[in-house]
Design a protein around this motif. Structure first.
Motif, PDB file in Angstrom:
ATOM      1  N   GLU A 247       0.826  -1.204   0.000  1.00 24.68           N
ATOM      2  CA  GLU A 247       0.000   0.000   0.000  1.00 24.68           C
ATOM      3  C   GLU A 247       0.865   1.260   0.000  1.00 24.68           C
ATOM      4  O   GLU A 247       0.537   2.254  -0.654  1.00 24.68           O
ATOM      5  N   LEU A 248       1.985   1.199   0.721  1.00 30.91           N
ATOM      6  CA  LEU A 248       2.890   2.347   0.715  1.00 30.91           C
ATOM      7  C   LEU A 248       3.720   2.377  -0.565  1.00 30.91           C
ATOM      8  O   LEU A 248       3.900   3.436  -1.176  1.00 30.91           O
ATOM      9  N   GLN A 249       4.196   1.226  -1.007  1.00 24.18           N
ATOM     10  CA  GLN A 249       5.062   1.191  -2.189  1.00 24.18           C
ATOM     11  C   GLN A 249       4.336   1.667  -3.445  1.00 24.18           C
ATOM     12  O   GLN A 249       4.953   2.249  -4.335  1.00 24.18           O
ATOM     13  N   ASP A 250       3.042   1.421  -3.533  1.00 22.55           N
ATOM     14  CA  ASP A 250       2.275   1.859  -4.703  1.00 22.55           C
ATOM     15  C   ASP A 250       1.555   3.182  -4.461  1.00 22.55           C
ATOM     16  O   ASP A 250       0.802   3.644  -5.324  1.00 22.55           O
ATOM     17  N   GLY A 251       1.770   3.792  -3.297  1.00 17.71           N
ATOM     18  CA  GLY A 251       1.091   5.035  -2.967  1.00 17.71           C
ATOM     19  C   GLY A 251       1.519   6.188  -3.868  1.00 17.71           C
ATOM     20  O   GLY A 251       2.678   6.297  -4.272  1.00 17.71           O
ATOM     21  N   VAL A 252       0.558   7.053  -4.196  1.00 22.23           N
ATOM     22  CA  VAL A 252       0.829   8.218  -5.045  1.00 22.23           C
ATOM     23  C   VAL A 252       0.387   9.482  -4.307  1.00 22.23           C
ATOM     24  O   VAL A 252      -0.502   9.457  -3.453  1.00 22.23           O
ATOM     25  N   TRP A 253       0.998  10.586  -4.659  1.00 26.55           N
ATOM     26  CA  TRP A 253       0.788  11.836  -3.930  1.00 26.55           C
ATOM     27  C   TRP A 253      -0.636  12.372  -3.980  1.00 26.55           C
ATOM     28  O   TRP A 253      -1.098  12.962  -2.988  1.00 26.55           O
ATOM     29  N   PRO A 254      -1.402  12.209  -5.060  1.00 23.98           N
ATOM     30  CA  PRO A 254      -2.781  12.703  -5.034  1.00 23.98           C
ATOM     31  C   PRO A 254      -3.640  12.093  -3.925  1.00 23.98           C
ATOM     32  O   PRO A 254      -4.682  12.653  -3.574  1.00 23.98           O
ATOM     33  N   ALA A 268      -9.163  -0.028  -5.074  1.00 19.88           N
ATOM     34  CA  ALA A 268      -8.420  -0.851  -6.045  1.00 19.88           C
ATOM     35  C   ALA A 268      -7.063  -1.284  -5.517  1.00 19.88           C
ATOM     36  O   ALA A 268      -6.497  -2.270  -5.984  1.00 19.88           O
ATOM     37  N   ARG A 269      -6.516  -0.559  -4.557  1.00 16.08           N
ATOM     38  CA  ARG A 269      -5.182  -0.907  -4.046  1.00 16.08           C
ATOM     39  C   ARG A 269      -5.235  -1.592  -2.685  1.00 16.08           C
ATOM     40  O   ARG A 269      -4.192  -1.878  -2.101  1.00 16.08           O
ATOM     41  N   MET A 270      -6.415  -1.854  -2.169  1.00 14.38           N
ATOM     42  CA  MET A 270      -6.539  -2.478  -0.863  1.00 14.38           C
ATOM     43  C   MET A 270      -6.788  -3.978  -0.992  1.00 14.38           C
ATOM     44  O   MET A 270      -7.462  -4.433  -1.918  1.00 14.38           O
ATOM     45  N   LYS A 271      -6.265  -4.731  -0.052  1.00  7.41           N
ATOM     46  CA  LYS A 271      -6.374  -6.187  -0.091  1.00  7.41           C
ATOM     47  C   LYS A 271      -7.825  -6.642  -0.121  1.00  7.41           C
ATOM     48  O   LYS A 271      -8.179  -7.586  -0.820  1.00  7.41           O
TER      49      LYS A 271
END
Length: 423
Positions: A247-254, A268-271
């Protein structure tokens, strides 16, 4: 087609010459050699089955084929088959058809990998193992050509290189591929059923949480291991925020809202495919500000060192935790090896021990309760979780400095949610 009724010998077979038309030279018990105009010699057997005449070709004579003794031995088995009520000629045709229709391992395995139901994080891990360890090994095999011994031998090579967990996953992936194939109509045994996990390795994942003293040692050594400042901050952020590594590695600033101190991770990015809010303590905000400064124009919170348009390597955090454990061992410090996921477990364990409400903690971990109680409890607990996040960050900060910490378990008066009947 006229016949020669002498009992065959190897010498006689070698002296048989082709003629303009095919002919046969008869052996005992109904076996005969069939000689084609091209000179090929094959063993055949004529018999009656359910009132009809059938002919079975046992095989070709000569190098790479059958000897006379082997043909006679095979004839004995064929007669036993007929006596049991099975037509060997029809069975040979069925076997040939099954072989023609047989699916390749690659074809079935790829369909399983793409369509079998599983969580995205599980699929990503399995796809990595599948592409690296499974597909190259058996890509060109038919499903029917892979045996338990093949699986066991391949898994042993993986164990021998020091990866027992990967070996067990390989066995499990193969087992699931065959189970999926059988479910979709393949008439085949599952070779992985004959390979128990214990016969591969006695690997057992070690789930653990760090104590406050281990957190102090870990954070102290984190500043010494060879890595980028952003990686040090990222690892500490995982400990404070309780997010999963991916979740942190794919995190984006927006996704980060500095003004309202919240990081909103989309479903979409959560387990569990549910959106999740991470309420940011002062310490977490400071880390994100530092990471934003380092990230420059990259959209990623933790961009790759070599490509600003890509996230950091998946293995980076693992290398850092291993380096910390090795350094602790070298110095004789009481810090056992740990994983990145153990930091989530550490936060959960210590927050429970402090006495914080389990609902707040589980919500902070993005765990959804599956009981009937969980169905009705949809509360976000924003104010409570904000308070808990700050208390947890203050506790970690105190332990890092070698101080004790006494948490405040309830939300201070005036800071909690307000429920006004007028609205």
């Amino acid at each position: 087609m006229r016949g020669d009724f002498t009992v065959l010998t190897d010498a006689a077979l070698k002296n048989l010459k082709p003629k303009s038309k095919p002919y046969k030279s008869t052996d005992r018990d109904g076996l005969y050699a069939y000689i084609s105009p091209g000179g090929a010699i094959s063993f055949r057997y004529d018999y009656r089955f359910h009132g009809r005449r059938e002919t079975l070709t046992l095989g070709r004579y000569g190098r790479g084929g059958l000897s006379l003794a082997e043909a006679r031995e095979r004839l004995f088995e064929i007669k036993r088959t007929i006596a049991s009520g099975v037509s060997p000629a029809l069975e040979k045709q069925r076997a040939k058809r099954r072989l023609q229709e047989a699916r390749s391992f690659e074809h079935v395995a790829q369909r399983w990998m793409d369509t079998a139901p599983m969580a995205d994080s599980t699929r990503n891990m399995r796809r990595s193992i599948f592409n690296r360890e499974v597909l190259p090994q058996w890509r060109n095999r038919l499903l029917s050509e892979i045996t338990p011994d093949d699986i066991r031998a391949h898994c042993k090579t993986i164990v021998d290189r020091g990866a027992p967990a990967t070996a067990i996953h390989v066995r499990d992936i193969v087992k699931q591929i065959y189970a999926w194939a059988i479910l979709h109509g393949e008439k085949i045994d599952n070779p992985a059923d004959g390979v128990g996990p214990a016969s591969i390795a006695t690997f057992r994942p070690r789930d653990r949480s760090l104590s406050p003293s281990e957190i102090r040692i870990m954070l102290g050594l984190l500043g010494e291991v060879a890595t980028l400042p952003t990686i040090r901050l990222g690892l500490k952020f995982i400990l404070l925020s309780m997010v999963r590594k991916s979740e942190l590695q794919d995190g984006v600033w927006p996704e980060a809202d500095f003004e309202n101190a919240v990081w909103s991770i989309p479903a979409a990015r959560m387990k569990r495919s549910r959106p999740h809010n991470v309420y940011l303590s002062t310490q977490m905000l400071d880390i994100l500000i530092a990471l934003k400064t380092w990230a420059g124009n990259s959209k990623y919170i933790l961009p790759s060192r070599y490509d600003a348009d890509a996230p950091m390597s998946r293995a980076t955090f693992n290398r850092v935790t291993s380096a910390i454990a090795e350094l602790a061992k070298k110095r004789g410090l009481p810090l056992e090896p740990f994983t990145v996921h153990d930091l989530r477990r550490t936060a959960s364990t210590l927050l429970h021990e402090m006495g914080f409400n389990s609902d707040w903690i589980e919500k902070g971990l993005a765990h959804e309760e599956r009981s009937s109680r969980g169905v009705y409890n949809k509360a976000e607990f924003e104010m409570q979780r904000r308070h808990m996040a700050q208390q947890w960050s203050d506790a970690v900060e105190a332990w890092e400095a070698g101080r004790t910490f006494t948490p405040v378990l309830s939300v201070p008066e005036g800071e909690g949610p307000r429920f006004d009947p007028k609205f």
